[in-house]
Every structure is written in C-alpha cells, then in structure tokens.
Design a protein around this motif. Structure first.
Motif, PDB file in Angstrom:
ATOM      1  N   LYS A 111      -5.918  16.419 -18.890  1.00 21.09           N
ATOM      2  CA  LYS A 111      -7.236  16.076 -18.369  1.00 21.09           C
ATOM      3  C   LYS A 111      -7.472  16.740 -17.018  1.00 21.09           C
ATOM      4  N   LEU A 124     -19.913   8.677 -17.103  1.00 19.62           N
ATOM      5  CA  LEU A 124     -18.682   7.947 -17.386  1.00 19.62           C
ATOM      6  C   LEU A 124     -18.927   6.450 -17.218  1.00 19.62           C
ATOM      7  N   LEU A 127     -10.434  19.318 -15.843  1.00 19.93           N
ATOM      8  CA  LEU A 127     -11.239  19.097 -14.644  1.00 19.93           C
ATOM      9  C   LEU A 127     -11.252  20.332 -13.750  1.00 19.93           C
ATOM     10  N   ASN A 164     -18.045  19.302 -22.376  1.00 23.27           N
ATOM     11  CA  ASN A 164     -17.661  18.308 -21.378  1.00 23.27           C
ATOM     12  C   ASN A 164     -17.472  16.928 -21.998  1.00 23.27           C
ATOM     13  N   SER A 165     -18.315  16.571 -22.965  1.00 23.84           N
ATOM     14  CA  SER A 165     -18.162  15.270 -23.620  1.00 23.84           C
ATOM     15  C   SER A 165     -16.828  15.185 -24.354  1.00 23.84           C
ATOM     16  N   LEU A 178     -11.556  10.995 -16.968  1.00 15.97           N
ATOM     17  CA  LEU A 178     -12.091  12.281 -16.546  1.00 15.97           C
ATOM     18  C   LEU A 178     -13.602  12.184 -16.391  1.00 15.97           C
ATOM     19  N   LEU A 179     -14.082  12.592 -15.224  1.00 22.28           N
ATOM     20  CA  LEU A 179     -15.515  12.720 -14.962  1.00 22.28           C
ATOM     21  C   LEU A 179     -15.791  14.169 -14.617  1.00 22.28           C
ATOM     22  N   LEU A 180     -16.872  14.710 -15.178  1.00 21.77           N
ATOM     23  CA  LEU A 180     -17.256  16.098 -14.926  1.00 21.77           C
ATOM     24  C   LEU A 180     -18.686  16.147 -14.420  1.00 21.77           C
ATOM     25  N   SER A 236     -14.135  16.951 -23.679  1.00 24.75           N
ATOM     26  CA  SER A 236     -13.076  16.957 -22.668  1.00 24.75           C
ATOM     27  C   SER A 236     -12.839  15.557 -22.114  1.00 24.75           C
ATOM     28  N   MET A 237     -13.911  14.810 -21.918  1.00 23.39           N
ATOM     29  CA  MET A 237     -13.803  13.467 -21.370  1.00 23.39           C
ATOM     30  C   MET A 237     -13.340  12.458 -22.409  1.00 23.39           C
TER      31      MET A 237
END
Length: 214
Positions: free
Chosen positions: A180, A27, A184, A167-168, A20-22, A170-171
């Motif tokens: 995931k 990443l 996103l 966000n960290s 996952l990238l936000l 979540s990833m």
C-alpha cells in the motif's frame, strides 16, 4: 477536482496499517477511540479540517511506533455521530506530504510537522493514464478477483475514468501495508497502475495467499 486547501505546516496524523488514502479519492473511517474522537473534535474547529493518514513502520522491534515518511492528508467532507458517541466520517484526499518530525506534547493524538513540497500536482487536475491497456487490465483484474473470491460491478468499473478506477482499486484491494505504501508513493498514475499490475501478477503466481491457489 477537489477544492484548493491552504496546507498548514502541522497536522494531526492517524496511523493506520493498511489504510490508503490518495488525492481526490474518498476514504470512509469509523472513529471510536477516545484520542481520535478528541482529534476529530479539534480538526472540525480548523479551516482546513485535515487529518493525515500515515502508516506505521511495521518492522521487527519497532512496535509500530515509527511512522512512514510519506502519508496523505484528507479533508473531513462528511461526518455523522452515532447515538453512542462514535463518528462515521469521510476523508477526501487533498495532498500527500512528507513527515519532517513528530511533535512532542500533551496532545492525546499524534501530530507532525510536514512538508508538501514535491506533491503540488495532488491539488491539480485529475490524472490520466495514456499507457493503460484497459482490456488487458480488466482481464488481469477478473482473474485476480476470481482467485480471491471477490465480486465487482464490472460495468461501472470498466467505464470508470482512469484515476477513479486505479486509485479505487489501490485503496480497496487487500495488499500488505508495504505494498500500500508503494502505491501511495507512486509519482504518477501510470506508475501506480504499473505497481498495481505487478502486485496482482505476483498474487496470481502464488506469491500471496498460496493456500488459495493450492
């Protein structure tokens, strides 16, 4: 805020389940497959240096060939080459995108025509979460980390800005690819935090890793 990038209509994509990238997050990736080494070499020649991170659709009979409709493009902001020709790179999230169609051709890696419409805020200012109950969230997170046997720098985590923390996590946290994807696609930071809380509460109730709870 990340630098504004002119977003092209066509980008190379890296299908990677569970990755996952936000927007505005970083990443790290280890590139070693020949087709992705070729992709990286081509990307570094472009002004935007974008790679689209997108998950394959993990459905029976699909074989992982179809892609999810929404991914996130990251700009290559760091890279180093190892002695045996592999690369360690860092992608900085720029904007989410919607896949219009995949481009057929002779490229060894996959490319897609994409639309950036609806994700204009991704290149804007850092988001905040006015509804965040930080003490309650940290207590929930502590119980989840204890369940999973994870360690954390609680001081830095509790002091982090809303977006960086949510966000960290979540990833970083090991949720299923479909979870995931839900993180996103959350339209705003508050919704992403609510989704994250739901996933953590589900795990604490034994919905995931029941063998750990027992």
């Amino acid at each position: 805020m990340t630098r504004h990038v002119d977003l092209p209509d066509t980008i190379p994509v890296f299908p990677l389940p569970g990755a996952l990238l936000l927007p505005r997050a970083r990443l790290p990736l280890h590139i070693f497959e020949p087709r992705y080494l070729t992709m990286l070499e081509d990307v570094l020649k472009t002004p935007a240096r974008l790679i689209g991170m997108v998950q394959p659709c993990m459905v029976p009979g699909n074989g992982g060939n179809r892609l999810q409709q929404i991914g996130c493009a990251g700009r290559v902001t760091q890279f180093s080459e190892t002695e045996d020709g592999r690369y360690m790179i860092t992608l900085t999230g720029i904007s989410r995108f919607r896949v219009r169609n995949e481009i057929e051709g002779f490229s060894p890696y996959r490319r897609c025509d994409v639309s950036w419409a609806g994700f204009e805020k991704d290149q804007g200012a850092e988001e905040h979460d006015p509804g965040l109950n930080r003490d309650g969230f940290m207590d929930l997170l502590s119980r989840f980390f204890q369940l999973r046997g994870l360690n954390a720098d609680w001081g830095n985590l509790s002091d982090a800005d809303d977006e960086l923390m949510i966000n960290s996590l979540s990833m970083m946290l090991d949720f299923a690819p479909e979870d995931k994807q839900a993180l996103l696609e959350a339209p705003c930071l508050s919704t992403r935090r609510e989704t994250l809380v739901t996933l953590i509460e589900y795990a604490l109730r034994g919905g995931e890793h029941e063998e750990t709870v027992q």
